[in-house]
Design a protein around this motif. Structure first.
Motif, PDB file in Angstrom:
ATOM      1  N   GLU A  70     -41.710  15.571  17.197  1.00 42.16           N
ATOM      2  CA  GLU A  70     -40.543  16.326  17.629  1.00 42.16           C
ATOM      3  C   GLU A  70     -40.669  16.648  19.116  1.00 42.16           C
ATOM      4  OE1 GLU A  70     -36.931  18.504  17.308  1.00 42.16           O
ATOM      5  OE2 GLU A  70     -37.804  16.825  16.268  1.00 42.16           O
ATOM      6  N   GLY A  71     -39.548  16.609  19.808  1.00 36.96           N
ATOM      7  CA  GLY A  71     -39.549  16.950  21.225  1.00 36.96           C
ATOM      8  C   GLY A  71     -39.757  15.766  22.134  1.00 36.96           C
ATOM      9  N   THR A  72     -39.852  14.564  21.581  1.00 33.39           N
ATOM     10  CA  THR A  72     -39.979  13.364  22.408  1.00 33.39           C
ATOM     11  C   THR A  72     -38.671  13.174  23.164  1.00 33.39           C
ATOM     12  OG1 THR A  72     -41.443  12.382  20.764  1.00 33.39           O
ATOM     13  CG2 THR A  72     -40.459  10.887  22.363  1.00 33.39           C
ATOM     14  N   GLN A  73     -38.783  12.994  24.469  1.00 31.61           N
ATOM     15  CA  GLN A  73     -37.597  12.807  25.305  1.00 31.61           C
ATOM     16  C   GLN A  73     -36.933  11.471  24.991  1.00 31.61           C
ATOM     17  OE1 GLN A  73     -36.482  15.277  27.255  1.00 31.61           O
ATOM     18  NE2 GLN A  73     -38.183  16.457  26.445  1.00 31.61           N
ATOM     19  N   GLU A  74     -35.620  11.413  25.116  1.00 35.35           N
ATOM     20  CA  GLU A  74     -34.887  10.190  24.785  1.00 35.35           C
ATOM     21  C   GLU A  74     -35.328   9.000  25.609  1.00 35.35           C
ATOM     22  OE1 GLU A  74     -30.680  10.340  24.385  1.00 35.35           O
ATOM     23  OE2 GLU A  74     -30.753  12.316  23.469  1.00 35.35           O
ATOM     24  N   LEU A 102     -41.779  18.771   9.850  1.00 36.75           N
ATOM     25  CA  LEU A 102     -43.067  19.002   9.206  1.00 36.75           C
ATOM     26  C   LEU A 102     -44.086  19.395  10.262  1.00 36.75           C
ATOM     27  CD1 LEU A 102     -43.171  15.732   7.094  1.00 36.75           C
ATOM     28  CD2 LEU A 102     -42.563  17.987   6.266  1.00 36.75           C
ATOM     29  N   THR A 103     -44.958  20.324   9.943  1.00 36.74           N
ATOM     30  CA  THR A 103     -46.045  20.694  10.833  1.00 36.74           C
ATOM     31  C   THR A 103     -47.326  20.063  10.299  1.00 36.74           C
ATOM     32  OG1 THR A 103     -44.991  22.793  11.368  1.00 36.74           O
ATOM     33  CG2 THR A 103     -47.335  22.597  11.842  1.00 36.74           C
ATOM     34  N   LEU A 104     -47.959  19.248  11.131  1.00 34.44           N
ATOM     35  CA  LEU A 104     -49.229  18.619  10.797  1.00 34.44           C
ATOM     36  C   LEU A 104     -50.247  19.006  11.856  1.00 34.44           C
ATOM     37  CD1 LEU A 104     -47.940  15.059   9.842  1.00 34.44           C
ATOM     38  CD2 LEU A 104     -48.387  16.983   8.321  1.00 34.44           C
ATOM     39  N   TYR A 105     -51.503  18.696  11.609  1.00 36.39           N
ATOM     40  CA  TYR A 105     -52.570  19.036  12.541  1.00 36.39           C
ATOM     41  C   TYR A 105     -53.204  17.765  13.092  1.00 36.39           C
ATOM     42  CZ  TYR A 105     -51.974  23.678  10.651  1.00 36.39           C
ATOM     43  OH  TYR A 105     -51.438  24.874  10.281  1.00 36.39           O
ATOM     44  N   ASP A 106     -53.443  17.770  14.406  1.00 36.92           N
ATOM     45  CA  ASP A 106     -54.086  16.608  15.023  1.00 36.92           C
ATOM     46  C   ASP A 106     -55.599  16.700  14.856  1.00 36.92           C
ATOM     47  OD1 ASP A 106     -54.990  18.409  16.965  1.00 36.92           O
ATOM     48  OD2 ASP A 106     -53.630  17.672  18.523  1.00 36.92           O
ATOM     49  N   GLU A 107     -56.326  15.739  15.455  1.00 40.47           N
ATOM     50  CA  GLU A 107     -57.788  15.668  15.307  1.00 40.47           C
ATOM     51  C   GLU A 107     -58.499  16.912  15.834  1.00 40.47           C
ATOM     52  OE1 GLU A 107     -56.114  13.182  17.171  1.00 40.47           O
ATOM     53  OE2 GLU A 107     -55.816  11.935  15.411  1.00 40.47           O
ATOM     54  N   GLU A 108     -57.868  17.611  16.797  1.00 39.83           N
ATOM     55  CA  GLU A 108     -58.490  18.808  17.377  1.00 39.83           C
ATOM     56  C   GLU A 108     -58.063  20.092  16.681  1.00 39.83           C
ATOM     57  OE1 GLU A 108     -56.775  17.429  20.730  1.00 39.83           O
ATOM     58  OE2 GLU A 108     -58.236  15.812  20.742  1.00 39.83           O
ATOM     59  N   GLY A 109     -57.248  19.967  15.624  1.00 35.99           N
ATOM     60  CA  GLY A 109     -56.812  21.145  14.881  1.00 35.99           C
ATOM     61  C   GLY A 109     -55.566  21.798  15.447  1.00 35.99           C
ATOM     62  N   ASN A 110     -54.905  21.162  16.412  1.00 36.20           N
ATOM     63  CA  ASN A 110     -53.682  21.703  16.992  1.00 36.20           C
ATOM     64  C   ASN A 110     -52.484  21.376  16.108  1.00 36.20           C
ATOM     65  OD1 ASN A 110     -55.064  22.522  19.409  1.00 36.20           O
ATOM     66  ND2 ASN A 110     -55.012  20.394  20.050  1.00 36.20           N
ATOM     67  N   GLU A 111     -51.556  22.330  15.983  1.00 40.28           N
ATOM     68  CA  GLU A 111     -50.338  22.090  15.226  1.00 40.28           C
ATOM     69  C   GLU A 111     -49.423  21.167  16.023  1.00 40.28           C
ATOM     70  OE1 GLU A 111     -48.247  25.604  14.063  1.00 40.28           O
ATOM     71  OE2 GLU A 111     -49.838  26.254  12.721  1.00 40.28           O
ATOM     72  N   VAL A 112     -48.863  20.175  15.339  1.00 42.01           N
ATOM     73  CA  VAL A 112     -47.911  19.258  15.960  1.00 42.01           C
ATOM     74  C   VAL A 112     -46.699  19.180  15.037  1.00 42.01           C
ATOM     75  CG1 VAL A 112     -47.525  16.922  16.828  1.00 42.01           C
ATOM     76  CG2 VAL A 112     -49.812  17.929  16.970  1.00 42.01           C
ATOM     77  N   LEU A 113     -45.505  19.324  15.623  1.00 41.61           N
ATOM     78  CA  LEU A 113     -44.271  19.298  14.852  1.00 41.61           C
ATOM     79  C   LEU A 113     -43.716  17.870  14.826  1.00 41.61           C
ATOM     80  CD1 LEU A 113     -42.322  21.198  13.358  1.00 41.61           C
ATOM     81  CD2 LEU A 113     -41.072  21.440  15.513  1.00 41.61           C
ATOM     82  N   TYR A 114     -43.400  17.374  13.619  1.00 43.45           N
ATOM     83  CA  TYR A 114     -42.865  16.032  13.437  1.00 43.45           C
ATOM     84  C   TYR A 114     -41.517  16.105  12.739  1.00 43.45           C
ATOM     85  CZ  TYR A 114     -47.447  14.153  14.590  1.00 43.45           C
ATOM     86  OH  TYR A 114     -48.606  13.837  15.241  1.00 43.45           O
ATOM     87  N   ARG A 115     -40.650  15.165  13.062  1.00 42.69           N
ATOM     88  CA  ARG A 115     -39.365  15.036  12.392  1.00 42.69           C
ATOM     89  C   ARG A 115     -39.456  13.867  11.423  1.00 42.69           C
ATOM     90  NH1 ARG A 115     -34.587  16.956  13.116  1.00 42.69           N
ATOM     91  NH2 ARG A 115     -35.156  17.858  15.115  1.00 42.69           N
ATOM     92  N   LYS A 116     -39.005  14.095  10.188  1.00 39.58           N
ATOM     93  CA  LYS A 116     -38.963  13.018   9.201  1.00 39.58           C
ATOM     94  C   LYS A 116     -37.780  12.126   9.547  1.00 39.58           C
ATOM     95  CE  LYS A 116     -37.603  13.835   4.968  1.00 39.58           C
ATOM     96  NZ  LYS A 116     -37.558  14.239   3.564  1.00 39.58           N
ATOM     97  N   MET A 117     -38.065  10.845   9.812  1.00 41.38           N
ATOM     98  CA  MET A 117     -37.034   9.902  10.210  1.00 41.38           C
ATOM     99  C   MET A 117     -36.512   9.085   9.030  1.00 41.38           C
ATOM    100  SD  MET A 117     -36.898  10.586  13.406  1.00 41.38           S
ATOM    101  CE  MET A 117     -35.878   9.298  14.075  1.00 41.38           C
ATOM    102  N   LEU A 118     -37.392   8.784   8.088  1.00 41.42           N
ATOM    103  CA  LEU A 118     -37.029   7.926   6.967  1.00 41.42           C
ATOM    104  C   LEU A 118     -38.022   8.165   5.839  1.00 41.42           C
ATOM    105  CD1 LEU A 118     -35.391   5.429   5.883  1.00 41.42           C
ATOM    106  CD2 LEU A 118     -37.082   4.000   7.014  1.00 41.42           C
ATOM    107  N   GLU A 119     -37.519   8.102   4.617  1.00 39.44           N
ATOM    108  CA  GLU A 119     -38.376   8.227   3.446  1.00 39.44           C
ATOM    109  C   GLU A 119     -37.906   7.167   2.457  1.00 39.44           C
ATOM    110  OE1 GLU A 119     -38.258  12.135   1.812  1.00 39.44           O
ATOM    111  OE2 GLU A 119     -39.910  11.756   0.451  1.00 39.44           O
TER     112      GLU A 119
END
Length: 100
Positions: A45-49, A12-29
Motif C-alpha cells: 500500500e502507498g506505492t506511487q503510480e 492487510l498488515t504483515l510483518y517484514d524480516e525485521e519485524g516492521n509492520e507493512v500495509l498491503y492491499r489485496k489485489m486478487l484472490e
C-alpha cells in the motif's frame, strides 16, 4: 484450468524480516483447481503510480471458520507459472478492471 476469482478491496498488515509492520492491499484472490489451493495477490500500500507495482503472490490457508488463517510463500515453479498466467490475464482486461 479453472480459477475462481474474487475482487474485494482489503488491506492487510504483515510483518517484514525485521519485524516492521507493512500495509498491503489485496489485489486478487483466486482458487486453483490444478493445485487445489487458494492464492492471494498483494501489493504494498502507498506505492506511487509512477513506481512499478510489485505484486506479491501468497498461498492463502484459511482457518476453520474461513476467516483469517495464514499466508505461505509460493515455492514451486509450476505454481509461479500458473500465477503469472492468471495475473497476466487480469492485466489484459485493463488496469481499471484489475485493481480492487
Amino acid at each position: 484450468m479453472t480459477n475462481e476469482q474474487h475482487f474485494e478491496e482489503e488491506l492487510l498488515t504483515l510483518y517484514d524480516e525485521e519485524g516492521n509492520e507493512v500495509l498491503y492491499r489485496k489485489m486478487l484472490e483466486f482458487h486453483s483447481d490444478q493445485f487445489d489451493k487458494d492464492y492471494i495477490i498483494l501489493a504494498e500500500e502507498g506505492t506511487q503510480e509512477e513506481e512499478e507495482l510489485e505484486l506479491i503472490p501468497m498461498i492463502n490457508i484459511p482457518d476453520e471458520d474461513g476467516e483469517g488463517g495464514k499466508l505461505l510463500p509460493v515455492e514451486t515453479d509450476e505454481e509461479w507459472d500458473m500465477i503469472e498466467e492468471v495475473v497476466g490475464a487480469q492485466m489484459d482486461l485493463g488496469e481499471e478492471d484489475f485493481e480492487a
